[in-house]
Design a protein around this motif. Structure first.
Motif, PDB file in Angstrom:
ATOM      1  N   GLN A 446       2.299  19.699  -1.897  1.00  0.00           N
ATOM      2  CA  GLN A 446       1.210  19.821  -2.870  1.00  0.00           C
ATOM      3  C   GLN A 446       0.969  18.489  -3.567  1.00  0.00           C
ATOM      4  OE1 GLN A 446       2.010  22.646  -5.945  1.00  0.00           O
ATOM      5  NE2 GLN A 446       0.116  22.263  -7.051  1.00  0.00           N
ATOM      6  N   ASP A 447       2.061  17.832  -3.971  1.00  0.00           N
ATOM      7  CA  ASP A 447       1.966  16.538  -4.645  1.00  0.00           C
ATOM      8  C   ASP A 447       2.253  15.450  -3.612  1.00  0.00           C
ATOM      9  OD1 ASP A 447       1.816  14.486  -6.446  1.00  0.00           O
ATOM     10  OD2 ASP A 447       3.806  14.824  -7.310  1.00  0.00           O
ATOM     11  N   VAL A 448       1.195  14.825  -3.104  1.00  0.00           N
ATOM     12  CA  VAL A 448       1.355  13.823  -2.042  1.00  0.00           C
ATOM     13  C   VAL A 448       1.832  12.503  -2.641  1.00  0.00           C
ATOM     14  CG1 VAL A 448       0.162  12.509  -0.245  1.00  0.00           C
ATOM     15  CG2 VAL A 448      -0.439  14.904  -0.670  1.00  0.00           C
ATOM     16  N   PHE A 449       2.877  11.941  -2.035  1.00  0.00           N
ATOM     17  CA  PHE A 449       3.397  10.657  -2.518  1.00  0.00           C
ATOM     18  C   PHE A 449       3.035   9.575  -1.504  1.00  0.00           C
ATOM     19  CE2 PHE A 449       6.208   7.207  -3.381  1.00  0.00           C
ATOM     20  CZ  PHE A 449       6.480   7.279  -4.739  1.00  0.00           C
ATOM     21  N   LEU A 450       2.340   8.549  -1.996  1.00  0.00           N
ATOM     22  CA  LEU A 450       2.034   7.385  -1.169  1.00  0.00           C
ATOM     23  C   LEU A 450       2.717   6.165  -1.769  1.00  0.00           C
ATOM     24  CD1 LEU A 450      -1.794   7.888  -0.459  1.00  0.00           C
ATOM     25  CD2 LEU A 450       0.140   8.554   0.973  1.00  0.00           C
ATOM     26  N   PHE A 451       3.287   5.345  -0.910  1.00  0.00           N
ATOM     27  CA  PHE A 451       3.949   4.125  -1.364  1.00  0.00           C
ATOM     28  C   PHE A 451       2.925   3.002  -1.493  1.00  0.00           C
ATOM     29  CE2 PHE A 451       7.109   6.618   0.901  1.00  0.00           C
ATOM     30  CZ  PHE A 451       8.173   6.594   0.032  1.00  0.00           C
ATOM     31  N   SER A 452       3.224   2.016  -2.314  1.00  0.00           N
ATOM     32  CA  SER A 452       2.346   0.855  -2.399  1.00  0.00           C
ATOM     33  C   SER A 452       2.330   0.169  -1.038  1.00  0.00           C
ATOM     34  CB  SER A 452       2.832  -0.116  -3.482  1.00  0.00           C
ATOM     35  OG  SER A 452       4.162  -0.509  -3.229  1.00  0.00           O
ATOM     36  N   GLY A 453       1.144  -0.179  -0.577  1.00  0.00           N
ATOM     37  CA  GLY A 453       0.987  -0.752   0.756  1.00  0.00           C
ATOM     38  C   GLY A 453      -0.281  -0.204   1.399  1.00  0.00           C
ATOM     39  N   ASN A 458       1.553   3.564   5.225  1.00  0.00           N
ATOM     40  CA  ASN A 458       1.923   4.862   4.666  1.00  0.00           C
ATOM     41  C   ASN A 458       1.941   5.952   5.738  1.00  0.00           C
ATOM     42  OD1 ASN A 458       2.312   5.412   1.572  1.00  0.00           O
ATOM     43  ND2 ASN A 458       0.912   3.649   1.731  1.00  0.00           N
ATOM     44  N   ILE A 459       1.133   5.792   6.763  1.00  0.00           N
ATOM     45  CA  ILE A 459       1.139   6.759   7.859  1.00  0.00           C
ATOM     46  C   ILE A 459       2.319   6.502   8.790  1.00  0.00           C
ATOM     47  CG2 ILE A 459      -0.113   7.526   9.921  1.00  0.00           C
ATOM     48  CD1 ILE A 459      -2.724   6.941   8.339  1.00  0.00           C
ATOM     49  N   ASP A 494      -5.106  -1.277   0.662  1.00  0.00           N
ATOM     50  CA  ASP A 494      -3.902  -1.102  -0.153  1.00  0.00           C
ATOM     51  C   ASP A 494      -4.104   0.057  -1.128  1.00  0.00           C
ATOM     52  OD1 ASP A 494      -1.605  -1.288  -1.646  1.00  0.00           O
ATOM     53  OD2 ASP A 494      -1.780  -3.419  -2.092  1.00  0.00           O
ATOM     54  N   VAL A 495      -3.314   1.110  -0.974  1.00  0.00           N
ATOM     55  CA  VAL A 495      -3.490   2.314  -1.796  1.00  0.00           C
ATOM     56  C   VAL A 495      -2.837   2.185  -3.168  1.00  0.00           C
ATOM     57  CG1 VAL A 495      -3.578   3.743   0.261  1.00  0.00           C
ATOM     58  CG2 VAL A 495      -1.397   3.428  -0.911  1.00  0.00           C
ATOM     59  N   MET A 496      -2.074   1.124  -3.395  1.00  0.00           N
ATOM     60  CA  MET A 496      -1.338   0.887  -4.642  1.00  0.00           C
ATOM     61  C   MET A 496      -0.246   1.948  -4.804  1.00  0.00           C
ATOM     62  SD  MET A 496      -2.922  -1.806  -5.593  1.00  0.00           S
ATOM     63  CE  MET A 496      -2.361  -2.120  -7.276  1.00  0.00           C
ATOM     64  N   GLU A 497       0.540   1.805  -5.854  1.00  0.00           N
ATOM     65  CA  GLU A 497       1.678   2.706  -6.052  1.00  0.00           C
ATOM     66  C   GLU A 497       1.214   4.145  -6.280  1.00  0.00           C
ATOM     67  OE1 GLU A 497       5.689   3.088  -8.873  1.00  0.00           O
ATOM     68  OE2 GLU A 497       4.240   1.486  -9.197  1.00  0.00           O
ATOM     69  N   GLY A 499      -0.561   5.904  -4.532  1.00  0.00           N
ATOM     70  CA  GLY A 499      -1.926   6.167  -4.089  1.00  0.00           C
ATOM     71  C   GLY A 499      -2.910   6.247  -5.237  1.00  0.00           C
ATOM     72  N   ALA A 500      -2.687   5.423  -6.277  1.00  0.00           N
ATOM     73  CA  ALA A 500      -3.472   5.532  -7.509  1.00  0.00           C
ATOM     74  C   ALA A 500      -4.953   5.247  -7.307  1.00  0.00           C
ATOM     75  CB  ALA A 500      -2.896   4.584  -8.562  1.00  0.00           C
ATOM     76  N   THR A 501      -5.316   4.471  -6.259  1.00  0.00           N
ATOM     77  CA  THR A 501      -6.725   4.099  -6.061  1.00  0.00           C
ATOM     78  C   THR A 501      -7.489   5.119  -5.213  1.00  0.00           C
ATOM     79  OG1 THR A 501      -6.080   2.770  -4.134  1.00  0.00           O
ATOM     80  CG2 THR A 501      -6.207   1.648  -6.262  1.00  0.00           C
ATOM     81  N   LEU A 502      -6.820   6.217  -4.824  1.00  0.00           N
ATOM     82  CA  LEU A 502      -7.461   7.245  -3.998  1.00  0.00           C
ATOM     83  C   LEU A 502      -7.552   8.558  -4.768  1.00  0.00           C
ATOM     84  CD1 LEU A 502      -5.588   6.614  -0.623  1.00  0.00           C
ATOM     85  CD2 LEU A 502      -7.850   5.768  -1.270  1.00  0.00           C
ATOM     86  N   SER A 503      -8.471   9.395  -4.363  1.00  0.00           N
ATOM     87  CA  SER A 503      -8.593  10.717  -4.977  1.00  0.00           C
ATOM     88  C   SER A 503      -7.498  11.628  -4.441  1.00  0.00           C
ATOM     89  CB  SER A 503      -9.961  11.316  -4.672  1.00  0.00           C
ATOM     90  OG  SER A 503     -10.048  11.645  -3.287  1.00  0.00           O
TER      91      SER A 503
END
Length: 605
Positions: A446-453, A458-459, A494-497, A499-503
């Motif tokens: 439910q809570d997706v975690f993406l790493f900075s990069g 991330n995939i 770069d999705v940032m830490e 994934g802050a820059t994505l919805s």
């Protein structure tokens, strides 16, 4: 003696002091055992370690020789007017200085080199160890504390080699050699020199104990600062949503002040000790000048002997002053080592003793009489029994805390069951090779975690076997390629830490791609659409349908509309299965599922 461990609670507001009564001898033995374990990490570098010991001996010997040569030079070539011999002695002194410079350089460099390589190895071992621990450990351990163990505590160990262990041996050897030369030269002047020594020993002992206590407080304060800052930066949105900035800043300020006070105490002890030590040394020199000068006047001593003793006083008192600081460095290394070794000794692993690596997994899942509790005596799953056949879709529904997510955690062996058995294709999950099992179970949380990069990183998550084409094909399959191509750099964006820059929806779609590149036979969706809008939900639902095609799927969902077409719906309540059937069958029973349906849609069935 009483060994005091000071610990601040996670919020840093309450100072808890636990006094553990230990005999002095036992404590020393324990410290020795911890230090011995730390030194064992130097085994891969034993050649350089023994070279460091040799250089320590050289540095310890070369220093005390100079005052003796200077004294002899004054009493002989200078007193006799022998210029040629004077030049020879000056050249000898110059050669000794150059040799000592070279030995000191390699000694300092090698001790630092050894320390840095040892802490690198320890940090690698510690991080590898953390990767194996059960999730239960991370549930109960503050992240800031683990960061402190991996960074600050390990960094302290470098000082054990560069400023502690080797330096203490060098200082002790230098003291012994100086005393031997002084007694050999003149025992009377030596006794006068040592007359102030007891005062220095007392001052050094008091300083050592006080600084050790303050250093322990500093280390605890650093750990609490790390925990507090990490926790509140991660939860900054909650702080701001509830306008708690001032309140949380006040808590931070309290912890920061405790850190300040702990450091100021150590500064105070240093500011008192070194002037006191300097005064004691100056008093010793004054006594030598008085007694030695009187001896020179009455021709009891030669001037060179007096000068050499004055030099020896400074050389003798310097390592004595420093050795207290060295022991504190060593003690802090021992404390940090204890903390690190305690973490390394935690073997609460998910056992990976299975060796079953099938060529192909069909995806038949079965839970047989499964009981599970996160905490002993608090069962969250009670006698769970169900089957999901290959290609079937199974939905888990129920109120919060019913045990839905626990079933997902157990299937992936993030936790181990207390009783019963979980089978995949008729084989217990405990008999599977853990990596093989998890590669065949794709989980979307439910809570997706993406790493900075980048999105690509991330995939792929470091798996170099996954090609760019596989990533692009998986993105097209779930419909994520459309929004990815619009981002600057596409898959290299770069999705940032976190994934802050994505919805939320974009992060969810990326998590789908991350799962699909492994082509798993079992798909697990943990409320994958609970945090998105209706439009995004439709897009994600379409992606889910594509993912589930031809695969066994287990879906957790609060929105019953998303799972009404599931082949099987399992209704959970307080850890027990209450009903099993498809959407229409469960509604006809007018039971738990019907009540959930009524509450969600506010309709009368």
């Amino acid at each position: 003696m009483d060994f005091i461990l000071q610990r601040w609670n996670t919020r840093g507001l309450i100072l808890k002091t636990t006094i553990l009564n230990k005999e002095q001898g036992n404590r020393k033995i324990y410290d020795y055992a911890v230090l011995k374990r730390l030194l064992s990490f130097a085994k891969p570098y034993k050649g350089k370690f023994f070279l460091l010991i040799f250089l320590t001996l050289m540095v310890s010997i070369l220093g005390p020789i100079r005052p003796a040569i200077i004294g002899w030079t004054i009493d002989n070539p200078v007193a006799e007017g022998n210029y040629e011999l004077l030049v020879q002695m000056i050249l000898i002194l110059l050669g000794l200085l150059i040799f000592q410079f070279i030995a000191q350089y390699f000694h300092t460099y090698l001790s630092g080199w050894l320390g840095q390589h040892v802490i690198r190895d320890i940090r690698i071992q510690l991080y590898r160890h953390l990767l194996k621990l059960k999730l239960k450990f991370f549930d109960r351990t503050p992240i800031g504390r683990l960061v402190t163990r991996n960074v600050s505590d390990i960094e302290t160990l470098a000082d054990v080699f560069s400023q502690g262990f080797a330096a203490i041996i060098s200082d002790l050897l230098q003291i012994i050699i100086i005393l031997a030369i002084m007694f050999w030269t003149d025992w009377r002047l030596t006794l006068v020199t040592l007359s102030t020594f007891p005062l220095l020993i007392i001052a050094t002992y008091v300083f050592k104990e006080k600084v050790k206590s303050s250093f322990n407080a500093v280390r605890n304060a650093v750990s609490n600062l790390n925990s507090f800052v990490q926790e509140h930066i991660t939860g900054m949105n909650i702080v701001q949503i509830f306008s708690a900035e001032k309140k949380e800043f006040g808590k931070f300020n309290d912890i920061n002040n405790e850190h300040l006070q702990a450091n100021l105490r150590s500064v105070l002890y240093y500011s008192v000790y070194f002037p006191v030590a300097e005064f004691i040394q100056a008093t010793g020199i004054a006594l030598i000048i008085w007694y030695g000068g009187r001896g020179v006047i009455f021709e009891q001593f030669q001037p060179g002997v007096l000068i050499s003793f004055i030099l020896y006083v400074g050389m003798f008192f310097r390592p004595v002053r420093l050795i207290a600081d060295r022991f504190n460095t060593l003690q802090m290394g021992v404390v940090s080592t204890e903390r690190i070794m305690k973490l390394l000794d935690n073997n609460d692993f998910i056992t990976d003793e299975g060796d079953h690596v099938p060529e192909k997994i069909d995806g038949n899942v079965e839970f047989k009489n499964v009981w599970f509790a996160y905490n002993e005596g608090e069962d969250v799953l009670k006698d769970i029994n169900f089957k999901v056949a290959h290609g079937e879709s199974c939905a888990l529904v129920g109120a919060t805390g019913a045990g839905k997510s626990s079933i997902i955690n157990l299937l992936n062996r993030f936790y181990d069951i207390n009783e019963g058995e979980i089978l995949v294709d008729g084989t217990s999950v405990k008999d599977y090779d853990l990596a093989s099992l998890r590669e065949n179970i794709g989980v979307v949380m439910q809570d997706v975690f993406l790493f900075s990069g980048s999105i690509r990183e991330n995939i792929r998550l470091g798996n170099t076997d996954i090609t760019d084409k596989q990533i692009e094909d998986a993105a097209k399959l779930v419909g994520a390629d459309k929004f990815i191509e619009k981002l600057p750099g596409g898959f290299d964006y770069d999705v940032m830490e976190r994934g802050a820059t994505l919805s939320v929806g974009q992060r969810q779609l990326i998590s789908f791609v991350r799962v699909m590149v492994y082509n798993p036979k079992i798909i697990v969706l943990d409320e994958a659409t609970s945090s998105v809008d209706t439009e995004t939900e439709e897009l994600i639902q379409s992606a889910i349908e594509k993912m589930m095609k031809g695969r066994t799927s287990i879906v957790i969902a609060h929105r019953l509309s998303t799972i009404k077409h599931a082949d099987k719906i399992i209704v959970l309540d307080k850890g027990e299965i209450k009903e099993v059937g498809n959407h229409d069958e469960l509604l006809s029973k007018d039971g738990f599922y019907t009540q959930l349906h009524k509450m969600q849609y506010k309709e009368v069935v």
